[in-house]
Design an enzyme around this catalytic site. Structure first.
Site, PDB file in Angstrom:
ATOM      1  N   ARG A  33       0.724  -1.062   0.036  1.00 35.33           N
ATOM      2  CA  ARG A  33      -0.109   0.064  -0.059  1.00 35.33           C
ATOM      3  C   ARG A  33       0.692   1.369   0.065  1.00 35.33           C
ATOM      4  NH1 ARG A  33      -3.727  -2.226   4.749  1.00 35.33           N
ATOM      5  NH2 ARG A  33      -1.640  -3.022   5.217  1.00 35.33           N
ATOM      6  N   ARG A  42      -5.168  -2.584  -6.367  1.00 35.56           N
ATOM      7  CA  ARG A  42      -6.198  -3.161  -5.398  1.00 35.56           C
ATOM      8  C   ARG A  42      -7.459  -2.654  -5.339  1.00 35.56           C
ATOM      9  NH1 ARG A  42      -9.214  -4.776  -2.564  1.00 35.56           N
ATOM     10  NH2 ARG A  42      -9.045  -4.973  -0.308  1.00 35.56           N
ATOM     11  N   ASP A  79      -0.330 -14.310   0.439  1.00 38.56           N
ATOM     12  CA  ASP A  79      -0.333 -13.867   1.961  1.00 38.56           C
ATOM     13  C   ASP A  79      -0.208 -15.048   2.690  1.00 38.56           C
ATOM     14  OD1 ASP A  79      -1.122 -11.679   4.011  1.00 38.56           O
ATOM     15  OD2 ASP A  79      -1.845 -13.198   4.680  1.00 38.56           O
ATOM     16  N   TYR A 155      -3.305 -17.380  13.918  1.00 36.82           N
ATOM     17  CA  TYR A 155      -4.290 -16.811  13.193  1.00 36.82           C
ATOM     18  C   TYR A 155      -5.552 -17.856  13.006  1.00 36.82           C
ATOM     19  CZ  TYR A 155      -1.261 -12.967  11.850  1.00 36.82           C
ATOM     20  OH  TYR A 155      -0.583 -11.787  11.969  1.00 36.82           O
TER      21      TYR A 155
END
Ligand code: CP3
Length: 347
Positions: A33, A42, A79, A155
């Protein structure tokens, strides 16, 4: 200029143990970003995972930073949460907040994860690797990656970014057999995923253990070192020529054990690890990567210049890869990255 008559790609030379002057440089999360061209791409897809799963767009954003900066490596845009996603766990990203997952908490929800689904989930990433490899300049090395089982599990069990990784730590203490089953599943799937990336064209692999710093030594050995060693063994049994970088972030002096016991070819250091200690205790044993503070890169100015020179003076004479101690921050000014690369390339 290389000192040794090693490979033309400086990253591969450094990973083979050759000091390089200047050292190779790339940045963790170098696509992202802080680049306006990334934000533009994006916007063209509804979600972050759509971007990861659309090979043409993922390849485009992988290549974007190389058009601006003279980096020596490119890391495939994806990711670490592609692994739970490919296993059929619900994963989504909340804008401005980060990842969310429908948590796996017990033996039943872990048994519901389906490794037979994973190859289909990984297919777009392999396609991205192929596209990037075809578009890379000759001197740039392509890195594939996965999250380490421990970090991915934090996670999966916590349902997202979790304070102190409490949910995963508690599950590992209360029901180690169930937690071991999750780790075994992640070891197998992650090794296959890394090998798939190699088959598609990745030349180096990195294992991100971003939350390895939350564990005491015995748990670190069981949940960080042992799974990393199992993945390295699996990958090396099929692709012994591919160097593997381990990144056990936040683990302090336990990095020595990690370096000695996992079989990784190089170790990535975080911002808190002292340069003199890295040089004495790690770089004498294997090539090191790191460890500029991403927030100093964001801040810029004379302090940035001085620190970059300190890192180069301390670690540059040995096998070394210049990088950050963690991923680049999204507010980082582009000129600071340009300055960093200039400093590293020209001293
Ligand atoms: O390095 C690269 O350029 C390749 C791409 C890459 C991403 N994530 C893209 C991404 C890599 C190597 C990762 C690794 C990753 N992902 C890690 C390990 C490294 C680390 O930072 O500790 C972790 C823990 C994740 C999980 C993850 N993904 C989080 C916590 C977040 C939210 C972070 C935030 O700042 O919002 C993500 C999302 C993510 N992954 C983004 C990018 C570019 C931002 C999402 C967007 O652009 O909408």
């Amino acid at each position: 200029m290389l000192f040794a008559s090693g490979p033309r790609k400086t990253l591969l030379a450094a990973l083979s143990g050759a000091p390089c002057s200047p050292p190779p440089i790339w940045l963790m999360r170098q696509a992202g970003r802080y680049l306006p061209e990334y934000r533009e791409v994006r916007k063209s897809v509804p979600t972050f995972l759509d971007l990861c799963c659309t090979p043409e767009l993922a390849a485009e954003v992988t290549l974007q930073p190389l058009r601006r900066f003279d980096f020596d490596a490119s890391i495939v845009f994806s990711d670490i949460l592609m692994v739970p996603f490919a296993l059929g766990q619900k994963v989504w990203f909340v804008e401005g907040e980060g990842p969310r997952l429908e948590p796996v908490k017990d033996a039943k929800s872990i048994a519901a994860l389906d490794p037979s689904k994973a190859p289909a989930g990984f297919a777009p990433v392999y396609e991205t690797v192929k596209l990037v490899r075809a578009g890379l300049p000759d001197h740039v090395t392509l890195i594939g990656f996965c999250g380490a089982p421990w970090t991915v599990a934090t996670y999966m069990v916590g349902g997202g970014l979790s304070k102190e990784q409490a949910e995963a730590r508690l599950l590992a203490y209360r029901d180690p057999a169930t937690f071991q089953a999750l780790m075994d599943l992640l070891v197998g799937v992650s090794a296959d995923y890394l090998l798939g990336q190699v088959q598609a064209g990745a030349e180096v692999l990195q294992i991100f253990d971003s939350w390895s710093g939350s564990l005491p030594e015995d748990e670190f050995a069981r949940w960080c070192i042992a799974p990393a060693r199992a993945i390295v063994e699996r990958v090396k049994s099929v692709a012994p020529e591919i160097p593997i970088i381990g990144f056990p972030r936040g683990c302090g002096p336990l990095a020595e054990r990690y370096a000695q016991e996992t079989g990784v070819d190089a170790i990535s250091c975080d911002t808190a690890q002292p340069l003199g200690w890295i040089k004495e205790e790690l770089q004498t044993k294997l090539p090191v990567q790191g460890n500029l503070d991403p927030l100093l890169l964001l801040a810029g100015g004379p302090h940035l210049d001085a620190r970059v020179r300190d890192i180069l003076a301390e670690l540059g004479p040995g096998p070394f890869i210049f990088n950050l101690g963690h991923g680049i921050d999204k507010e980082t000014p582009i000129e600071h990255v340009t300055r960093l690369v200039q400093l590293v390339k020209t001293g």
